[in-house]
Write a protein that holds these residues in place. Structure first.
Motif, mmCIF file in Angstrom:
data_model
loop_
_atom_site.group_PDB
_atom_site.id
_atom_site.type_symbol
_atom_site.label_atom_id
_atom_site.label_comp_id
_atom_site.label_asym_id
_atom_site.label_seq_id
_atom_site.Cartn_x
_atom_site.Cartn_y
_atom_site.Cartn_z
ATOM 1 N N TRP A 1 -4.030 -1.178 12.584
ATOM 2 C CA TRP A 1 -4.324 -2.444 12.870
ATOM 3 C C TRP A 1 -5.750 -2.681 13.541
ATOM 4 C CZ3 TRP A 1 -3.258 -7.337 11.840
ATOM 5 C CH2 TRP A 1 -3.848 -8.391 12.961
ATOM 6 N N PRO A 2 -6.191 -1.598 14.465
ATOM 7 C CA PRO A 2 -7.501 -1.940 14.869
ATOM 8 C C PRO A 2 -8.598 -1.560 13.875
ATOM 9 C CG PRO A 2 -6.183 -0.510 16.444
ATOM 10 C CD PRO A 2 -5.316 -0.711 15.274
ATOM 11 N N LEU A 3 -8.231 -0.698 12.984
ATOM 12 C CA LEU A 3 -9.340 -0.375 11.922
ATOM 13 C C LEU A 3 -9.603 -1.534 10.986
ATOM 14 C CD1 LEU A 3 -8.186 3.369 11.075
ATOM 15 C CD2 LEU A 3 -10.110 2.569 12.466
ATOM 16 N N VAL A 4 -8.459 -2.416 10.911
ATOM 17 C CA VAL A 4 -8.798 -3.460 9.751
ATOM 18 C C VAL A 4 -8.871 -5.015 10.595
ATOM 19 C CG1 VAL A 4 -7.240 -2.658 8.133
ATOM 20 C CG2 VAL A 4 -6.296 -4.126 9.804
ATOM 21 N N GLY B 1 -8.885 -3.036 2.783
ATOM 22 C CA GLY B 1 -9.043 -2.525 3.840
ATOM 23 C C GLY B 1 -8.108 -1.164 4.115
ATOM 24 N N LEU B 2 -6.786 -1.303 3.944
ATOM 25 C CA LEU B 2 -6.015 -0.138 3.942
ATOM 26 C C LEU B 2 -6.269 1.024 2.946
ATOM 27 C CD1 LEU B 2 -2.605 -2.246 4.232
ATOM 28 C CD2 LEU B 2 -3.894 -0.816 6.172
ATOM 29 N N GLN B 3 -6.671 0.621 1.920
ATOM 30 C CA GLN B 3 -7.176 1.871 0.914
ATOM 31 C C GLN B 3 -8.535 2.372 1.244
ATOM 32 O OE1 GLN B 3 -7.139 -0.135 -2.797
ATOM 33 N NE2 GLN B 3 -4.763 -0.075 -3.005
ATOM 34 N N GLY B 4 -9.112 1.697 2.341
ATOM 35 C CA GLY B 4 -10.588 2.512 2.657
ATOM 36 C C GLY B 4 -10.362 3.299 3.756
ATOM 37 N N ILE B 5 -9.174 3.360 4.503
ATOM 38 C CA ILE B 5 -9.002 4.227 5.727
ATOM 39 C C ILE B 5 -8.709 5.731 5.246
ATOM 40 C CG2 ILE B 5 -7.318 4.609 7.473
ATOM 41 C CD1 ILE B 5 -6.647 1.594 7.542
ATOM 42 N N ASP B 6 -9.436 6.553 6.084
ATOM 43 C CA ASP B 6 -9.391 7.802 5.518
ATOM 44 C C ASP B 6 -7.797 8.189 5.785
ATOM 45 O OD1 ASP B 6 -9.788 10.478 5.330
ATOM 46 O OD2 ASP B 6 -11.516 10.858 6.902
ATOM 47 N N ARG B 7 -7.290 9.229 4.834
ATOM 48 C CA ARG B 7 -6.079 9.638 5.075
ATOM 49 C C ARG B 7 -5.867 10.834 6.370
ATOM 50 N NH1 ARG B 7 -2.464 6.672 3.204
ATOM 51 N NH2 ARG B 7 -1.052 8.258 3.133
ATOM 52 N N GLY C 1 5.472 7.421 15.042
ATOM 53 C CA GLY C 1 6.181 7.048 13.765
ATOM 54 C C GLY C 1 5.381 6.005 12.757
ATOM 55 N N TRP C 2 6.080 5.408 11.965
ATOM 56 C CA TRP C 2 5.527 4.473 11.051
ATOM 57 C C TRP C 2 5.193 3.237 11.861
ATOM 58 C CZ3 TRP C 2 6.666 -0.635 9.638
ATOM 59 C CH2 TRP C 2 6.152 -1.229 8.616
ATOM 60 N N TRP C 3 5.594 2.615 12.717
ATOM 61 C CA TRP C 3 5.577 1.542 13.372
ATOM 62 C C TRP C 3 4.308 1.756 14.248
ATOM 63 C CZ3 TRP C 3 6.535 -3.668 13.616
ATOM 64 C CH2 TRP C 3 6.189 -4.314 14.776
ATOM 65 N N ARG C 4 4.355 2.804 15.097
ATOM 66 C CA ARG C 4 3.172 3.017 15.992
ATOM 67 C C ARG C 4 1.980 3.608 15.109
ATOM 68 N NH1 ARG C 4 2.307 1.548 20.542
ATOM 69 N NH2 ARG C 4 4.437 1.906 21.252
ATOM 70 N N THR C 5 1.902 3.898 13.974
ATOM 71 C CA THR C 5 0.923 4.350 13.435
ATOM 72 C C THR C 5 0.081 3.191 13.171
ATOM 73 O OG1 THR C 5 1.633 6.276 12.695
ATOM 74 C CG2 THR C 5 -0.113 5.410 11.168
ATOM 75 N N ASN C 6 0.986 2.107 12.544
ATOM 76 C CA ASN C 6 0.393 0.935 11.984
ATOM 77 C C ASN C 6 -0.046 -0.024 13.068
ATOM 78 O OD1 ASN C 6 0.746 0.630 8.884
ATOM 79 N ND2 ASN C 6 2.741 1.432 9.565
ATOM 80 N N ASN D 1 0.796 -1.094 0.122
ATOM 81 C CA ASN D 1 -0.070 0.062 0.148
ATOM 82 C C ASN D 1 0.878 1.380 -0.023
ATOM 83 O OD1 ASN D 1 -2.721 1.476 0.207
ATOM 84 N ND2 ASN D 1 -2.049 1.948 2.166
ATOM 85 N N SER D 2 2.175 0.861 0.438
ATOM 86 C CA SER D 2 3.062 2.462 0.716
ATOM 87 C C SER D 2 3.684 2.548 -0.764
ATOM 88 C CB SER D 2 3.901 2.202 1.790
ATOM 89 O OG SER D 2 4.623 1.186 1.834
ATOM 90 N N ALA D 3 3.745 1.477 -1.494
ATOM 91 C CA ALA D 3 4.633 1.410 -2.677
ATOM 92 C C ALA D 3 3.950 2.650 -3.716
ATOM 93 C CB ALA D 3 4.618 0.045 -3.461
ATOM 94 N N LYS D 4 4.921 3.236 -4.180
ATOM 95 C CA LYS D 4 4.616 4.369 -5.098
ATOM 96 C C LYS D 4 4.590 3.807 -6.628
ATOM 97 C CE LYS D 4 4.429 7.336 -1.735
ATOM 98 N NZ LYS D 4 2.944 7.574 -1.153
#
Length: 334
Positions: A248-251, A220-226, A238-243, A134-137
């Motif tokens: 993780w709770p949202l998915v 599910g990740l693409q449906g999360i509000d940015r 950070g990246w780890w704490r955000t995920n 999902n983070s790949a550009k």
């Protein structure tokens, strides 16, 4: 003196007190046409649906009912009549018959290992892959197709390829030897060693289950509000704490679906074990689905079809209990 006849007035509807008379609606001559047309449409709809309903009744309901009745009988598939035994098949499988009960117990233990390891490893592998994808550009579509290849590839061909890779002179032992880790190689092959056969089969099963789980997580990740992710980053996550704390709770509902699907496949699936090991070596990879297959088709003319049907209904009951537990857990979290 005669008066000219007055033109006939249209039939009027009785007015209310103080209201002028209102002319009645003209008759169209097509009374009842619309209900009749609706009746024709309903009949044609039933005719179109009837073949599918009949096919489902014959191939679905009849087969299920037939199998349920067979679980209370003893039959070899060729005798003209059944021998009704009641609950004896279930008793023989669970504890009473020394020829079947021990094998079923060992298969149940192996199935339990698979049911615990496969969903857990599938989640641990597929969720990080989905986050990275999902983070790949760039090349996201190409990477998604590459990760999905194990699922769309023909199962039998993949299983034979895994057999070749895991042989004593296969690619896994060759790579370990070239990396200086020859002590980890298996001279009997990874499927020939009783200690590594079941873990290897679990890895192969996870390899086939990851693509679908990864796509579910990616959806599910693409449906999360940015804005939610941006707010967590503004708070210093950070990246780890955000995920871990936000994504993780949202998915979590998707995780429940992934776990349920893998539990079902681990409980009832046996194709991978049948093709790659056939339960060997020494029944160390025998699972309940494979045992039901053996009782139904690999006992020559022994009257074991009733036992196979009884085992199938035991598996169905276990799958139903798992589904109900999963549903209750999901409801409690919403």
């Amino acid at each position: 003196m005669t008066t000219a006849p007055r033109p006939a007035l249209a039939e009027t509807v009785a007015p209310g007190r103080g209201d002028p008379p209102r002319p009645a609606a003209p008759a169209t001559g097509r009374r009842g046409g619309r209900p009749r047309r609706r009746g024709y449409e309903a009949v044609s709809g039933y005719l179109f649906v009837a073949p599918a309903v009949i096919l489902f009744a014959v191939m679905g309901l009849y087969t299920v009912g037939y199998g349920f009745l067979l679980s209370f009988a003893r039959w070899n598939g060729f005798a003209p009549h059944w021998d009704w035994v009641g609950l004896q098949n279930y008793k023989d499988l669970v504890w009473q018959n020394p020829a079947y009960a021990p094998r079923l117990h060992h298969a149940a233990v192996h199935t339990l290992y698979v049911m615990i390891a496969v969903p857990l490893l599938t989640v641990l592998v597929s969720f990080p892959l989905a986050v990275l994808l999902n983070s790949a550009k760039r090349f996201q579509g190409v990477l998604r197709s590459v990760y999905f290849v194990p699922y769309v590839t023909s199962g039998i061909a993949v299983f034979f390829a895994w057999q070749y890779i895991l042989q004593p002179d296969g690619a896994v032992n060759t790579v370990l030897g070239s990396l200086g880790m020859g002590s980890l190689s298996q001279p009997q092959g990874w499927l020939g060693n009783p200690h590594t056969a079941l873990p290897t089969m679990i890895v192969v099963t996870v390899w086939g289950a990851v693509p679908v789980a990864m796509l579910l997580y990616l959806t599910g990740l693409q449906g999360i509000d940015r804005s939610v992710l941006e707010a967590s980053q503004l708070d210093g996550a950070g990246w780890w704490r955000t995920n871990v704390s936000v994504v993780w709770p949202l998915v979590r509902p998707i995780t429940s679906v992934v776990v349920l699907l893998n539990l079902r496949d681990s409980l009832q699936g046996f194709q991978t074990f049948l093709v790659m090991t056939n339960g060997g070596p020494g029944d160390h990879t025998n699972v309940l689905g494979l045992e039901a297959y053996r009782l139904a088709f690999l006992k020559d003319l022994a009257p074991t079809l009733g036992l196979a049907s009884a085992l199938g209904w035991i598996l169905f009951a276990a799958a139903l209990v798992i589904a109900l537990i999963n549903l209750r857990v999901m409801r409690s979290k919403t």
